[in-house]
Design a protein around this motif. Structure first.
Motif, PDB file in Angstrom:
ATOM      1  N   GLN A 199      -4.959  -7.682  -7.371  1.00 43.54           N
ATOM      2  CA  GLN A 199      -5.374  -6.344  -7.765  1.00 43.54           C
ATOM      3  C   GLN A 199      -6.179  -5.671  -6.655  1.00 43.54           C
ATOM      4  O   GLN A 199      -6.014  -4.480  -6.399  1.00 43.54           O
ATOM      5  N   ALA A 200      -7.040  -6.446  -5.984  1.00 47.27           N
ATOM      6  CA  ALA A 200      -7.823  -5.879  -4.897  1.00 47.27           C
ATOM      7  C   ALA A 200      -6.915  -5.449  -3.753  1.00 47.27           C
ATOM      8  O   ALA A 200      -7.115  -4.390  -3.139  1.00 47.27           O
ATOM      9  N   GLN A 202      -3.778  -4.467  -4.067  1.00 50.51           N
ATOM     10  CA  GLN A 202      -3.070  -3.272  -4.509  1.00 50.51           C
ATOM     11  C   GLN A 202      -3.941  -2.037  -4.368  1.00 50.51           C
ATOM     12  O   GLN A 202      -3.485  -0.984  -3.922  1.00 50.51           O
ATOM     13  N   ARG A 203      -5.210  -2.183  -4.740  1.00 53.68           N
ATOM     14  CA  ARG A 203      -6.124  -1.039  -4.626  1.00 53.68           C
ATOM     15  C   ARG A 203      -6.300  -0.637  -3.167  1.00 53.68           C
ATOM     16  O   ARG A 203      -6.349   0.535  -2.822  1.00 53.68           O
ATOM     17  N   ALA A 206      -3.142   1.147  -2.101  1.00 56.51           N
ATOM     18  CA  ALA A 206      -3.090   2.495  -2.664  1.00 56.51           C
ATOM     19  C   ALA A 206      -4.039   3.433  -1.938  1.00 56.51           C
ATOM     20  O   ALA A 206      -3.717   4.591  -1.668  1.00 56.51           O
ATOM     21  N   ALA A 207      -5.209   2.925  -1.577  1.00 60.87           N
ATOM     22  CA  ALA A 207      -6.166   3.755  -0.845  1.00 60.87           C
ATOM     23  C   ALA A 207      -5.604   4.139   0.511  1.00 60.87           C
ATOM     24  O   ALA A 207      -5.772   5.261   0.982  1.00 60.87           O
ATOM     25  N   THR A 210      -2.920   6.897  -0.032  1.00 63.87           N
ATOM     26  CA  THR A 210      -3.573   8.164  -0.361  1.00 63.87           C
ATOM     27  C   THR A 210      -4.177   8.801   0.876  1.00 63.87           C
ATOM     28  O   THR A 210      -4.076   9.996   1.110  1.00 63.87           O
TER      29      THR A 210
END
Length: 238
Positions: A199-200, A202-203, A206-207, A210
């Motif tokens: 999850q970390a 993926q975040r 994603a950052a 973006t």
């Protein structure tokens, strides 16, 4: 590794050489309460190189090798030697002050108990729980000895008070040399599960996406408002 060997091998050699002395020569080296009080202070140290026989010597050398193998990665040769001297003096002074009825003493076992304590104190933080368990086990052994229980038949021949004095001296020597296994509560690093790590990641991805999109949008806006799009010339000449 080589520097660590500067401790156990020389000590073992000294112990074996002491065992090879001619019969009767050891009497000038062993702990003698009355003679120490008369000024023969070298006996405070040399007594711990002598043994009551080859079986006694081999048991202590085996214990020395085991202690060194357990803790040699964490304790320097300098600390080992300082602790050895401190424990030898601690045992002898303890016998002088609290066991004056003991006329003579030989053996390395008291020093070895102290070295075990010193080594445990130098275990790194992630092993502090293990260090405390080891020290607790040693404390139970010492208490059992004081109550009259011994581990082996040879233990009954030893001056069990020497074990206690050696352990206490090793505790003081370890603290003085910087051992911190009993300094405070163990601090654990937080454990992350595989799912949490995914999850970390993926975040973080994603950052990054973006940020790239925002940068592209800002570039497009800057290009649409630039001088080339205005239709006006910046040249004042005719």
């Amino acid at each position: 590794m080589k520097s660590a060997l500067l401790f156990p091998i020389p000590l073992a050699v000294l112990v074996v050489l002491a065992a090879l002395l001619p019969a009767g020569s050891g009497a000038g080296l062993r702990y003698e309460h009355s003679l120490i009080l008369e000024g023969q202070l070298w006996r405070l140290l040399t007594a711990h190189l002598l043994h009551m026989g080859w079986e006694h010597l081999l048991i202590n050398l085996t214990a020395l090798a085991a202690i060194w193998a357990m803790f040699q990665r964490f304790v320097t040769a300098r600390v080992w030697w300082l602790a050895t001297l401190a424990c030898a003096l601690g045992v002898s002074v303890g016998l002088l002050l609290f066991d004056a009825y003991i006329s003579w003493y030989v053996g390395l076992s008291g020093v070895l108990h102290g070295l075990f304590v010193t080594g445990a104190l130098f275990l790194p933080r992630k092993y502090w729980r293990h260090a405390r368990l080891l020290l607790a086990a040693l404390g139970i052994k010492l208490l059992a000895e004081q109550l009259g229980y011994t581990v082996t038949a040879l233990s009954s021949q030893a001056v069990l008070g020497a074990h206690m004095y050696g352990a206490f001296a090793g505790l003081l020597a370890g603290w003085a040399a910087g051992g911190k296994a009993l300094a405070g509560p163990e601090v654990r690093s937080p454990r992350t599960t595989r799912r949490q790590r995914a999850q970390a990641a993926q975040r973080a991805g994603a950052a990054g996406v973006t940020g790239g999109t925002a940068g592209g949008t800002a570039g497009s806006k800057a290009g649409s408002t630039g001088p080339g799009r205005s239709g006006k010339s910046t040249d004042d000449g005719n």
